[in-house]
Design an enzyme around this catalytic site. Structure first.
Site, PDB file in Angstrom:
ATOM      1  CG  HIS A 237      14.476  24.893 -14.271  1.00 51.22           C
ATOM      2  ND1 HIS A 237      14.719  25.119 -12.927  1.00 51.22           N
ATOM      3  CD2 HIS A 237      15.035  23.690 -14.559  1.00 51.22           C
ATOM      4  CE1 HIS A 237      15.393  24.090 -12.432  1.00 51.22           C
ATOM      5  NE2 HIS A 237      15.605  23.207 -13.393  1.00 51.22           N
TER       6      HIS A 237
ATOM      7  CG  HIS B 280      11.207  22.353 -14.153  1.00 50.62           C
ATOM      8  ND1 HIS B 280      10.328  21.289 -14.180  1.00 50.62           N
ATOM      9  CD2 HIS B 280      11.337  22.751 -15.441  1.00 50.62           C
ATOM     10  CE1 HIS B 280       9.960  21.071 -15.432  1.00 50.62           C
ATOM     11  NE2 HIS B 280      10.554  21.944 -16.214  1.00 50.62           N
TER      12      HIS B 280
ATOM     13  N   GLY C 195       8.418  15.517 -18.728  1.00 48.95           N
ATOM     14  CA  GLY C 195       8.881  14.828 -17.513  1.00 48.95           C
ATOM     15  C   GLY C 195       7.714  14.300 -16.699  1.00 48.95           C
TER      16      GLY C 195
ATOM     17  CG  ASN D  93       9.148  21.299 -24.274  1.00 51.28           C
ATOM     18  OD1 ASN D  93       9.615  20.166 -24.123  1.00 51.28           O
ATOM     19  ND2 ASN D  93       9.161  22.197 -23.301  1.00 51.28           N
TER      20      ASN D  93
ATOM     21  CB  ILE E 130      13.254  19.904 -25.111  1.00 47.24           C
ATOM     22  CG1 ILE E 130      13.492  20.164 -26.597  1.00 47.24           C
ATOM     23  CG2 ILE E 130      14.510  20.239 -24.302  1.00 47.24           C
ATOM     24  CD1 ILE E 130      14.730  19.536 -27.193  1.00 47.24           C
TER      25      ILE E 130
ATOM     26  CG  HIS F 294      15.237  21.835 -18.633  1.00 44.63           C
ATOM     27  ND1 HIS F 294      13.941  21.489 -18.383  1.00 44.63           N
ATOM     28  CD2 HIS F 294      15.931  21.550 -17.497  1.00 44.63           C
ATOM     29  CE1 HIS F 294      13.852  20.994 -17.157  1.00 44.63           C
ATOM     30  NE2 HIS F 294      15.036  21.023 -16.601  1.00 44.63           N
TER      31      HIS F 294
ATOM     32  NE  ARG G 126      -5.186  -7.646  10.564  1.00 41.91           N
ATOM     33  CZ  ARG G 126      -5.450  -8.496   9.616  1.00 41.91           C
ATOM     34  NH1 ARG G 126      -5.565  -8.090   8.377  1.00 41.91           N
ATOM     35  NH2 ARG G 126      -5.567  -9.784   9.872  1.00 41.91           N
TER      36      ARG G 126
ATOM     37  CD  GLU H  79       0.891   0.199  -3.621  1.00 37.88           C
ATOM     38  OE1 GLU H  79       1.441   0.480  -4.704  1.00 37.88           O
ATOM     39  OE2 GLU H  79       0.323  -0.901  -3.413  1.00 37.88           O
TER      40      GLU H  79
ATOM     41  CG  HIS I  47       4.455  -9.400   1.335  1.00 41.83           C
ATOM     42  ND1 HIS I  47       5.137  -9.605   0.153  1.00 41.83           N
ATOM     43  CD2 HIS I  47       3.164  -9.133   0.990  1.00 41.83           C
ATOM     44  CE1 HIS I  47       4.290  -9.492  -0.865  1.00 41.83           C
ATOM     45  NE2 HIS I  47       3.093  -9.204  -0.370  1.00 41.83           N
TER      46      HIS I  47
HETATM   47  C1  LIG Z   1      10.904  12.981  -9.741  1.00 38.24           C
HETATM   48  C2  LIG Z   1      11.858  13.915 -10.422  1.00 38.24           C
HETATM   49  N1  LIG Z   1      12.881  13.403 -11.127  1.00 38.24           N
HETATM   50  C3  LIG Z   1      13.781  14.235 -11.705  1.00 38.24           C
HETATM   51  C4  LIG Z   1      13.670  15.583 -11.565  1.00 38.24           C
HETATM   52  C5  LIG Z   1      14.721  16.502 -12.170  1.00 38.24           C
HETATM   53  N2  LIG Z   1      14.166  17.213 -13.319  1.00 38.24           N
HETATM   54  C6  LIG Z   1      13.676  18.442 -13.217  1.00 38.24           C
HETATM   55  S1  LIG Z   1      13.038  18.999 -14.659  1.00 38.24           S
HETATM   56  C7  LIG Z   1      13.470  17.575 -15.460  1.00 38.24           C
HETATM   57  C8  LIG Z   1      13.157  17.407 -16.927  1.00 38.24           C
HETATM   58  C9  LIG Z   1      11.769  17.785 -17.197  1.00 38.24           C
HETATM   59  O1  LIG Z   1      11.529  17.835 -18.557  1.00 38.24           O
HETATM   60  P1  LIG Z   1      10.185  18.522 -19.064  1.00 38.24           P
HETATM   61  O2  LIG Z   1       9.055  18.130 -18.211  1.00 38.24           O
HETATM   62  O3  LIG Z   1      10.080  18.230 -20.504  1.00 38.24           O
HETATM   63  O4  LIG Z   1      10.412  20.059 -18.799  1.00 38.24           O
HETATM   64  P2  LIG Z   1      10.917  21.146 -19.836  1.00 38.24           P
HETATM   65  O5  LIG Z   1      12.273  20.689 -20.312  1.00 38.24           O
HETATM   66  O6  LIG Z   1       9.942  21.209 -20.929  1.00 38.24           O
HETATM   67  O7  LIG Z   1      10.993  22.393 -18.998  1.00 38.24           O
HETATM   68  C10 LIG Z   1      14.076  16.690 -14.586  1.00 38.24           C
HETATM   69  C11 LIG Z   1      14.574  15.357 -14.992  1.00 38.24           C
HETATM   70  C12 LIG Z   1      12.586  16.069 -10.817  1.00 38.24           C
HETATM   71  N3  LIG Z   1      12.387  17.356 -10.611  1.00 38.24           N
HETATM   72  N4  LIG Z   1      11.678  15.223 -10.291  1.00 38.24           N
END
Ligand SMILES: Cc1ncc(C[n+]2csc(CCOP(=O)(O)OP(=O)(O)O)c2C)c(N)n1
Length: 527
Positions: free
Chosen positions: A27, A67, A158, A187, A189, A263, A358, A412, A474
């Protein structure tokens, strides 16, 4: 910014892009977009010492957007953490290398937390900030601020979309964790394209509502703006801070900048060459670092060492002046001493009468907490049912950082990430609790505890369909099989006092395995 700063920042970009291109996966967008932020933080703001990566008073940096791991690996290489070499960078994403796809705690020196599941790092950062405030309260003395560092965490859209972040930051705001500084790599995106597709909320307003100070940096490449923002964050002694940095994903690569394709795929040979030419690098050189750039990082480290040496001096004086505190400090950091519990007769003695496990667990936990002061934890709003309240202590809060009873609220997944962060911090032994059926909400972060090999303890009560009248929502059915299927995660379902005592003794003395205790609401006979 000086030419050397710029060249150093661009070296982070080029190294990251080279490694991703060589691996043919990865990435590049985040490392290219956030190189300046990472550089400035590690250079101007964080107290850290690559030669002592476990220094108790180091500032923590967590890359929640895991990533973007090459950003972290490039920094760790340039700073000399764990002798991470250019050869290691060339092995990015290869099996067994020190540079796996996502950062792994315990595997690569300098990685503070395993990240990759988005939002998890945000929760762990909150846990570390809680731990920081507690340790500061327990150990600092007038004129001896042994613990006075910050927790920095960086994540993108994300991480901000994930619910765990809202849970964790809602608590962080309530608790006024002023040492927490969150960088939002904004960003616009993510993988599928513009964030307008699915994420149009006003993040700044959301964080204001959580109780954060919100600071905007209009250009994530402007070091002066970043410095000003961090200074403002540090100046607020009441609230955690969110620094929204406007960045361009894939910065520096003309055909990729600002696009979703920056990305998560290598730039490609042509684009890589264009990136290098654009940034003033030779497109025919790979994994190249100028000597003066290496020297720049060495000079930075030297300055950092002076701060580190000062702290060591202060700590030595502190230990001399307060021998009891030194003893306590050593106890908090000695993970061997919990073994004593196996020889503790009082711990294993019980009344021969039917009792729910418990209840038994509650008694055992209180015996442990009375004996070991660094045990602390709480429940996701179920402490009276989970029997997890410590009678020897009061509540942790904004106004009482020394408390050992935590109210995580009905959160949780964040609770578990926070528990992980508290354990990662060092010196503390944390537990978390909820109904067993809600281990479904806990599980993704429990999985991270197991992967990171950190001995967080999980108290799960109301263990069977015997909970009855609350109905199927539950009544746990498949949860036991689910948790037992988790590699590196120990599950006890004790049947009486002695078994519960052994389970707690195991959990508390465990050094590298998380442990769950699955406990009944119904009375059970002593066998
Ligand atoms: C819980 C989770 N869901 C999905 C992903 C897959 N995933 C990795 S990066 C990403 C998008 C992230 O976007 P952003 O945070 O904006 O990163 P950028 O594009 O700016 O590098 C996704 C959906 C993941 N790593 N973790």
């Amino acid at each position: 910014m000086s030419d050397l700063d710029l060249r150093s920042i661009n070296t982070i970009r080029v190294l990251s892009a080279d490694a991703i291109q060589k691996a043919k996966s990865g990435h590049p967008g985040l490392p290219l977009g956030c190189a300046a932020i990472g550089y400035e933080l590690f250079k101007e703001h964080m107290n850290h010492n690559p030669k002592d990566p476990a220094w108790a008073n180091r500032d923590r940096f967590i890359l929640s957007g895991g990533h973007g791991s090459m950003l972290l690996y490039s920094l760790l290489h340039l700073y000399g953490y764990g002798n991470l070499s250019i050869e290691d960078l060339k092995q990015f994403r290869q099996f067994g290398s020190l540079t796996p796809g996502h950062p792994e705690y315990g595997h690569t020196v300098g990685v503070e937390a395993t990240t990759g599941p988005l939002g998890a790092g945000m929760g762990m950062a909150v846990g570390m900030a809680i731990a920081q405030s507690h340790m500061a309260e327990v150990f600092n003395k007038d004129g001896y601020n042994i613990i006075d560092h910050y927790i920095y965490v960086l994540g993108g859209d994300g991480c901000m979309m994930e619910g765990i972040s809202s849970e964790a930051f809602s608590l962080a705001g309530t608790l006024g964790l002023d040492r927490l500084i969150v960088f939002y790599d904004s960003n616009n995106i993510s993988i599928e394209g513009s964030t307008d597709l699915a994420f149009t909320e006003d993040v700044a307003k959301r964080f204001e509502a959580f109780g954060f100070q919100v600071i905007e940096v209009a250009d994530g490449n402007d070091l002066d703006l970043i410095d000003k923002a961090v200074a403002e964050a540090k100046a607020d002694k009441e609230r955690p801070s969110l620094i929204i940095c406007k960045t361009k994903i894939g910065f520096g690569c003309p055909k990729k900048e600002g696009t979703a394709s920056a990305h998560g795929e290598p730039l490609g040979d042509e684009n890589l060459a264009e990136l290098k030419t654009n940034l003033g690098f030779n497109p025919d050189e790979f994994f190249h670092v100028d000597e003066e750039v290496y020297d720049n990082f060495k000079d930075i480290v030297k300055k950092k060492e002076a701060v580190y040496d000062e702290w060591q001096k202060l700590f030595a004086e502190y230990c001399e002046k307060y021998p009891d505190m030194k003893k306590k400090w050593d106890e908090y950091h000695d993970t061997d001493r919990f073994k004593d519990i196996f020889d503790d007769e009082d711990f294993f003695s019980y009344e021969d009468k039917p009792e729910a496990t418990r209840n038994v667990s509650g008694k055992l936990l209180n015996k442990l907490a009375a004996k070991y002061e660094n045990i602390l934890g709480g429940s996701a709003d179920l402490a009276p049912s989970n029997k997890t309240k410590l009678s020897c202590s009061d509540d942790y809060s904004k106004n009482n950082r020394g408390g050992r009873n935590f109210h995580f609220g009905v959160r949780e997944i964040a609770m578990t990430a926070i528990g992980n962060g508290m354990m990662l911090y060092g010196g503390l032994k944390a537990y978390v609790a909820t109904f067993f059926v809600f281990s479904d909400y806990v599980k993704p972060m429990a999985r991270l505890s197991a992967i990171m090999q950190i001995p967080l303890t999980f108290v799960f009560t109301h263990d069977s369909i015997g909970v009855g009248e609350d109905g199927p929502t539950h009544e746990p059915v498949e949860q036991l099989a689910m948790l037992r299927a988790l590699p590196g995660f120990v599950v006890f379902r004790p049947a009486d006092y002695t078994e519960t005592a052994v389970a707690w003794a195991y959990a508390i003395s465990s050094k590298n395995t998380p442990t769950a205790l699955v406990l009944t609401r119904q009375n059970l006979p002593q066998l």
